[in-house]
Design a protein around this motif. Structure first.
Motif, short mmCIF file in Angstrom:
data_model
loop_
_atom_site.label_atom_id
_atom_site.label_comp_id
_atom_site.label_asym_id
_atom_site.label_seq_id
_atom_site.Cartn_x
_atom_site.Cartn_y
_atom_site.Cartn_z
N ARG A 244 0.72 -1.50 0.57
CA ARG A 244 -0.39 0.01 -0.11
C ARG A 244 0.99 1.52 -0.29
O ARG A 244 0.38 2.49 0.19
CB ARG A 244 -0.71 -0.03 1.71
CG ARG A 244 -2.08 -1.32 1.20
CD ARG A 244 -3.13 -0.10 2.61
NE ARG A 244 -2.48 -1.67 3.94
CZ ARG A 244 -2.80 -0.80 4.44
NH1 ARG A 244 -3.01 0.48 4.80
NH2 ARG A 244 -2.12 -1.49 5.59
N GLU B 258 7.72 6.94 -3.09
CA GLU B 258 8.39 8.10 -1.98
C GLU B 258 8.42 7.32 -0.12
O GLU B 258 9.16 8.00 0.01
CB GLU B 258 7.38 8.81 -1.99
CG GLU B 258 7.44 9.93 -3.54
CD GLU B 258 6.85 9.57 -4.27
OE1 GLU B 258 7.32 9.74 -5.33
OE2 GLU B 258 5.74 8.88 -4.02
N GLU B 259 6.77 6.68 -0.07
CA GLU B 259 6.72 6.11 1.50
C GLU B 259 7.67 5.38 1.68
O GLU B 259 8.16 5.14 2.79
CB GLU B 259 5.27 5.71 1.65
CG GLU B 259 4.97 7.36 1.73
CD GLU B 259 3.31 6.73 1.66
OE1 GLU B 259 2.15 7.37 2.02
OE2 GLU B 259 2.69 5.56 0.73
N HIS C 177 6.37 11.84 4.57
CA HIS C 177 6.42 10.52 3.41
C HIS C 177 7.21 9.48 4.79
O HIS C 177 6.44 8.45 4.56
CB HIS C 177 7.21 10.06 2.16
CG HIS C 177 7.05 11.85 1.24
ND1 HIS C 177 5.57 11.32 1.34
CD2 HIS C 177 7.66 12.07 0.44
CE1 HIS C 177 5.14 12.18 0.00
NE2 HIS C 177 6.40 12.60 -0.18
N THR D 239 3.87 4.37 -1.46
CA THR D 239 4.05 4.47 -2.73
C THR D 239 5.01 4.67 -2.76
O THR D 239 6.21 4.48 -1.12
CB THR D 239 3.56 6.22 -3.11
OG1 THR D 239 3.90 6.91 -1.13
CG2 THR D 239 2.64 6.23 -2.32
#
Length: 750
Positions: free
Chosen positions: A11, A15-16, A54, A13
């Motif tokens: 789940r 960036e995360e 993030h 991204t």
């Protein structure tokens, strides 16, 4: 991969995900230089909100950068964690890490003895208790990961970081280092093994210097401590800065992935030593951009960039977008980080960053541990019936280490590592000096003589005058620990020879010329060459930076309240000895008629004297030793003294014929034994044949049939018994799952 981690990863991204591979170092620009090339690095004040938008993988040294009141620091850390959790969609906090080599590197925390003292004590159980105490303090503050222990085996005494090592023998380093790991991990803190691998073998002992070692030195000397500590439960590994044969460890996939993950089965995190990822570009020349450096490190197996984001940030995101880095490498690293956060409870729905407290970081229990370890680590090198000093004696206490609190501290202790940059801040804990400790027992006088470096003739003349008026003179010499050239020992404080720093040898000679009996006390981060003075000295005591209670321990030994029981974890060189030189030498690495250089040490590995020597009665074992089985060795000791006595029973293996050149002998077992007055004790060792293995021509570890010797004694030179055994059966190849530790039972006898 754990289902909860897989679901979370799916789940996130990109960036995360990348944010979980980063760390933030707050206030580092105010704390002084505590990391290599820090002044040249991009470490401007951090925009915290932007950095954590993030999420965040780690927080770097929120306590160990500035003198922070522990309670205020714990509240500040909790506040930072709440901001991090609020900023990211999944409410994931960061892992907070700190240095903890000689105790937690936090203001007002206990300063324990240095790792060389751990080795000198030959007491794994006590080191494990110390690790548990350090871990308990960390957890109370909200810290999750400790950057220790250092498992580099001492190879060259000129290297500044010798003081951070446990010794020159891989078995000793592995056994003691594993004990520290068990202690730290028992408190719920992640232990980080340093520095994987080869760092201590740099050419000429120069920090960061290139390493040129063969696969057998790596496999048989440098890697076993890491193998033992991994099996003890360490959950993180930190790479070495150095390159071996042109391959930096930070970019070595064969080391960090194939060996560490696939052979050893390691499932924890690999964290970069500070700036090591960017060094692939700036120092090693393997990359021309931060993004390419990030790709090399990720592919090799480095999961988290420390101490702050340089390459694993926008540069990595750009490289991913350009297709220069495989996204699967990011997923692999993030899954390991999230798995560790899950283990630490950071992904629990009810996780709270509020610190547990209490915030007494130097409790009486820790001071007692520090004193016990310091006492057991003091090594009596030489004694001409002078020690213990008689009660009521007039004692001149002389030298640059005699009345300085920092004299007992390693370079990673808070006052040396951080406090020196804040001279107006007090040490924060009670640290007696040798002068303080001795004046409780004796009529003492004092003279500096000279500082560690520098000084003048007038200072030496004053010391001579003070020495002449005393019954005995205790000269306290040694190192000023520091970082990157600010000291004579410590990280980046390498030396070109092993003479005592500055004018200290000149001071010692001048005091010896007075005719007053001189007891030399060394507070050092490495052994020094003192062979020119040894025959004129009344006694020599060595304390390898023994921590906040080290001076008390030295006074206890000097006065006779405590019988010295430390043994050398590193050899002391004699004049003209070659470099490097450890006791792990083959025949041609020792004194021979083929060379004019004699590398024989002045004091050998394992050496140490006692006021109450133990009587050795016998040693025995069966003569057949199956190549897949055990040998049972029995050693009997008697204490003929009127006081308790301690001996370190040391068992060395000699393999006279092997497939490759091997050390003449190497330690495979030891036991610290304390006997009551008049008591007799038997030590029963169980030694598996795996302890005889070495790396053969095939590149695999093997156990060979044939004759071997067990040499049992007080040191690597002082051997009491030699037993010849026959390893019977076929050659066996062994791996990571081999038996790496013996067992022993100590039985008092009627």
């Amino acid at each position: 991969m754990r289902p909860e981690v897989a679901d979370l990863l799916a789940r996130m991204t990109v960036e995360e995900k990348v944010a979980q591979l980063q760390s933030v170092w707050l206030n580092q620009d105010e704390g002084g230089v505590v990391a290599p090339t820090q002044d040249d690095s991009d470490l401007a004040a951090v925009d915290f909100d932007a950095a954590v938008r993030h999420g965040l993988g780690q927080l770097t040294r929120t306590f160990g950068t500035l003198p922070v009141d522990p309670e205020l620091g714990a509240r500040g850390l909790a506040h930072s964690q709440r901001r991090i959790m609020a900023a990211n969609r999944f409410g994931i906090p960061a892992i907070a890490h700190e240095e903890c080599l000689t105790g937690l590197t936090v203001w007002q925390a206990t300063i324990f003895p240095s790792p060389l003292c751990w080795g000198a004590a030959f007491d794994p159980d006590l080191v494990a208790r110390m690790g548990a105490a350090i871990g308990g303090s960390m957890r109370a503050l909200g810290v999750h990961q400790g950057l220790a222990p250092v498992l580099d085996v001492t190879r060259d005494l000129r290297w500044g970081r010798v003081e951070e090592t446990i010794g020159e023998d891989p078995f000793l380093v592995g056994l003691i280092g594993s004990a520290y790991v068990r202690g730290l991990e028992s408190a719920g803190v992640v232990a980080t093994l340093k520095h994987f691998a080869g760092y201590s073998s740099s050419r000429a002992g120069r920090n960061f210097g290139p390493v040129s070692i063969g696969p057998r030195e790596l496999a048989d000397v440098l890697l076993p401590p890491f193998e033992m500590a991994l099996r003890a439960g360490a959950r993180s590994v930190m790479n070495a800065y150095t390159d071996n044969d042109g391959i930096p460890a930070a970019a070595d996939e064969s080391l960090l992935t194939q060996r560490l993950r696939e052979v050893y089965g390691f499932t924890g995190t690999v964290v970069a030593d500070y700036h090591a990822v960017s060094f692939l570009q700036t120092l090693h020349g393997l990359a021309d951009t931060p993004g390419k450096a990030a790709g090399l490190a990720l592919r090799a197996g480095i999961d988290v960039e420390l101490p702050t984001v340089t390459c694993y940030g926008d540069a990595l995101l750009a490289a991913l977008a350009a297709g220069d880095v495989d996204p699967a490498l990011v997923d692999r690293a993030v899954s390991r980080v999230l798995e560790q956060k899950w283990q630490l409870g950071l992904l629990d729905d009810d996780y709270s960053p509020e610190p547990a407290g209490p915030f007494d970081l130097d409790p009486e229990s820790s001071r007692t541990l520090a004193l016990d370890l310091a006492r057991r680590s003091i090594v009596l090198l030489h004694n001409r019936d002078t020690l213990p000093l008689p009660a009521g004696a007039r004692v001149a206490v002389i030298g640059p280490r005699a009345d300085d609190q920092h004299a007992v501290m390693g370079c990673y202790s808070f006052p040396v590592h951080v406090g020196v940059h804040h001279p107006d801040v007090p040490v924060g804990i009670e640290v007696p000096t040798v002068f303080d400790a001795l004046r409780k027992d004796y009529d003492v006088s004092y003279a500096l003589g000279c500082p560690v470096l520098g000084g003048d003739d007038a200072g030496i003349a004053e010391a001579v005058a003070v020495a002449r008026e005393a019954d005995f003179c205790v000269v306290v010499l040694g190192d000023r620990t520091g970082m990157f050239g600010t000291g004579t020992s410590g990280e980046g404080c390498d030396v070109s020879d092993l003479r005592l720093p500055g004018r200290q040898e000149e001071l010692l000679e001048a005091v010896l010329d007075t005719g007053t009996p001189v007891v030399l006390v060394l507070l050092v981060g490495r052994p020094y060459e003192i062979s020119r003075q040894v025959d004129r000295l009344a006694a020599i005591l060595c304390g390898f930076l023994p921590g906040e209670e080290g001076s008390t321990a030295l006074a206890d030994v000097l006065s006779g309240r405590v019988d010295p029981s430390g043994r050398l974890p590193v050899s002391f060189p004699r004049a003209g000895a070659g470099h490097p030189s450890t006791y792990l030498a083959p025949i041609l690495g020792r004194r021979t008629e083929l060379s004019s250089v004699d590398p024989t040490p002045l004091f050998p590995f394992g050496h140490g004297l006692s006021y109450a020597p133990v009587t050795w009665l016998d040693a025995d074992s069966a003569r057949d030793w199956p190549t897949d089985g055990e040998c049972h060795l029995s050693v009997t000791l008697r204490n003929d003294n009127a006081v308790p006595a301690t001996e370190i029973v040391q068992v060395y293996l000699h393999d006279p014929v092997a497939e490759v050149v091997r050390p003449v002998q190497q330690l495979i077992a030891f036991s610290r034994v304390t006997l009551p007055p008049g008591g007799t004790t038997r030590v029963d060792f169980t030694l598996h044949a795996d302890l005889t293995c070495y790396t053969g021509l095939s590149g695999q570890r093997q156990v060979d049939p044939g004759a071997v010797e067990l040499r049992i004694g007080r040191s690597s030179v002082d051997i009491e018994s030699t037993l010849t055994l026959e390893l019977t059966g076929p050659r066996r190849f062994v791996g990571f799952d081999r038996v790496m530790q013996p067992s022993h039972v100590v039985t008092p006898m009627a």
